[in-house]
Motif scaffolding. Structure first.
Motif, short mmCIF file in Angstrom:
data_model
loop_
_atom_site.label_atom_id
_atom_site.label_comp_id
_atom_site.label_asym_id
_atom_site.label_seq_id
_atom_site.Cartn_x
_atom_site.Cartn_y
_atom_site.Cartn_z
N SER A 97 -12.87 69.67 -39.34
CA SER A 97 -14.02 68.65 -39.22
C SER A 97 -14.70 68.99 -38.40
O SER A 97 -16.03 68.87 -38.27
N PHE A 98 -14.17 69.41 -37.09
CA PHE A 98 -14.94 70.02 -35.97
C PHE A 98 -15.05 71.14 -35.94
O PHE A 98 -14.02 71.98 -36.20
N SER A 99 -16.05 71.66 -35.26
CA SER A 99 -15.93 72.96 -34.53
C SER A 99 -16.30 73.03 -33.07
O SER A 99 -16.79 72.14 -32.68
N TYR A 100 -15.77 73.88 -32.46
CA TYR A 100 -15.82 73.97 -30.89
C TYR A 100 -17.31 74.65 -30.67
O TYR A 100 -17.29 75.62 -30.50
N SER A 101 -18.02 73.73 -30.01
CA SER A 101 -19.46 74.05 -29.64
C SER A 101 -19.56 74.74 -28.17
O SER A 101 -19.01 73.96 -27.21
N PRO A 102 -20.25 75.73 -27.98
CA PRO A 102 -20.40 76.20 -26.48
C PRO A 102 -21.25 75.43 -25.79
O PRO A 102 -21.50 75.38 -24.56
N GLU A 103 -22.34 74.78 -26.55
CA GLU A 103 -23.16 73.73 -26.03
C GLU A 103 -22.52 72.43 -25.21
O GLU A 103 -21.65 71.96 -25.58
N ARG A 104 -23.37 72.06 -24.30
CA ARG A 104 -23.17 70.98 -23.33
C ARG A 104 -23.69 69.82 -23.99
O ARG A 104 -24.85 69.76 -24.66
N ARG A 105 -23.12 68.56 -23.42
CA ARG A 105 -23.68 67.10 -23.72
C ARG A 105 -25.25 67.27 -23.18
O ARG A 105 -25.53 67.77 -22.25
N GLY A 106 -26.17 66.53 -23.65
CA GLY A 106 -27.53 66.48 -23.60
C GLY A 106 -28.33 67.78 -24.02
O GLY A 106 -29.60 67.76 -23.71
N SER A 107 -27.81 68.89 -24.57
CA SER A 107 -28.38 69.89 -24.89
C SER A 107 -29.11 69.78 -26.32
O SER A 107 -30.23 70.38 -26.52
N GLY A 108 -28.91 68.47 -27.03
CA GLY A 108 -29.45 68.58 -28.31
C GLY A 108 -29.16 69.52 -29.32
O GLY A 108 -29.62 69.45 -30.42
N ARG A 109 -27.85 70.11 -29.01
CA ARG A 109 -27.36 71.16 -29.97
C ARG A 109 -25.90 70.72 -30.44
O ARG A 109 -25.22 71.80 -31.27
N CYS A 110 -25.34 69.70 -29.98
CA CYS A 110 -24.00 69.45 -30.26
C CYS A 110 -23.88 67.93 -30.28
O CYS A 110 -24.35 67.14 -29.80
#
Length: 278
Positions: free
Chosen positions: A188-201
């Protein structure tokens, strides 16, 4: 009389045409067991689900049940290997709130072949910090399974560890934060390398006073999905997809009852026909 009916028909078609033009990936609810058919305000969402109160796919009662150790939502028992520590359990509550309440998961909604839901989420990019903190707070808790979606012993009506599956610390079952996020709910989830506030996760945790950051993330990924030839927009839920054509057919049928038909009255049928997706 015919002209008046024609005008009424044209006016009635405007909101339906606007509805047909909505992006099916944005501000939507899954067609699943406890989800509302459309997102909207819910002023009394309970505790950890409250960040979604301004626009939610869950009801107040669903949000309350999400906080119980064993609720009627899915009859799932967090304490299947002893009492789950509160610092760990809060992440599972927040995970449930995101799943039940968020209207910003459209780009990751897929059809599901299940008796309890027609749609599910797949590979939602969860922000790095959310995954890391979830794992950190749960690494010493106990569980007996890697995939919590299936394989349980339901003989008593609630989930119990299957025979031959001993309870072990999370850090043994899920050696990394990536393993926890991606495996526990069968992708259901994937681990994103992006951080909070990036607009990409997607953030499980956010301050509602600062707005819901996941709306912009959904827009970004909806744009990527639309522009990719390998993907098509996720189908609308069965409830919404079935409702719209019936309304249009009813109004078109009314137009055919006019003395000389809809075309003779100059109804604006060309824009409707151009929509195509209906």
């Amino acid at each position: 009389m015919a002209v008046a009916l024609a005008v009424a028909l044209a006016v009635a078609l405007v909101p339906l045409a606007a509805e047909a033009g909505k992006d099916p990936l944005l501000n939507v609810c899954m067609d699943a067991k406890h989800h509302k058919s459309q997102p909207g305000p819910e002023g009394k969402l309970y505790e950890q689900c409250s960040p979604w109160k301004d626009n939610a796919c869950c009801t107040a009662n669903t949000s309350l049940e999400a906080h119980k150790d064993q609720s009627y939502l899915y009859n799932f028992n967090w304490n299947h290997c002893g009492v789950m520590p509160p610092k760990c359990k809060r992440h599972f509550i927040q995970d449930t709130c995101l799943y039940e309440c968020s209207p910003n998961l459209g780009p990751w909604i897929e059809q599901a072949d299940s008796s309890w839901r027609r749609q599910r989420i797949l590979h939602v990019p969860l922000c790095r910090e959310d995954c890391e903190q979830w794992w950190q707070d749960c690494k010493d808790a106990l569980t007996c399974k890697e995939n919590w979606h299936q394989g349980w012993n339901w003989a008593t009506g609630t989930n119990r560890c299957p025979w031959g599956s001993p309870c072990r610390p999370f850090w043994q079952v899920f050696p990394r934060a990536r393993d926890l996020c991606q495996k526990i709910w069968s992708g259901s989830f994937s681990y994103s390398p992006e951080r909070r506030g990036s607009g990409r996760c997607i953030q499980m945790w956010f301050d509602p006073a600062q707005g819901n950051p996941n709306a912009a993330v959904a827009e970004y990924y909806a744009g990527r999905r639309r522009s990719s030839p390998a993907h098509s927009p996720a189908p609308q839920s069965g409830r919404a997809a079935r409702a719209l054509p019936r309304g249009l057919l009813l109004l078109l049928g009314l137009g055919l009852l006019l003395p000389h038909g809809a075309a003779a009255c100059g109804l604006p049928l060309t824009p409707l026909g151009a929509a195509g997706s209906l």
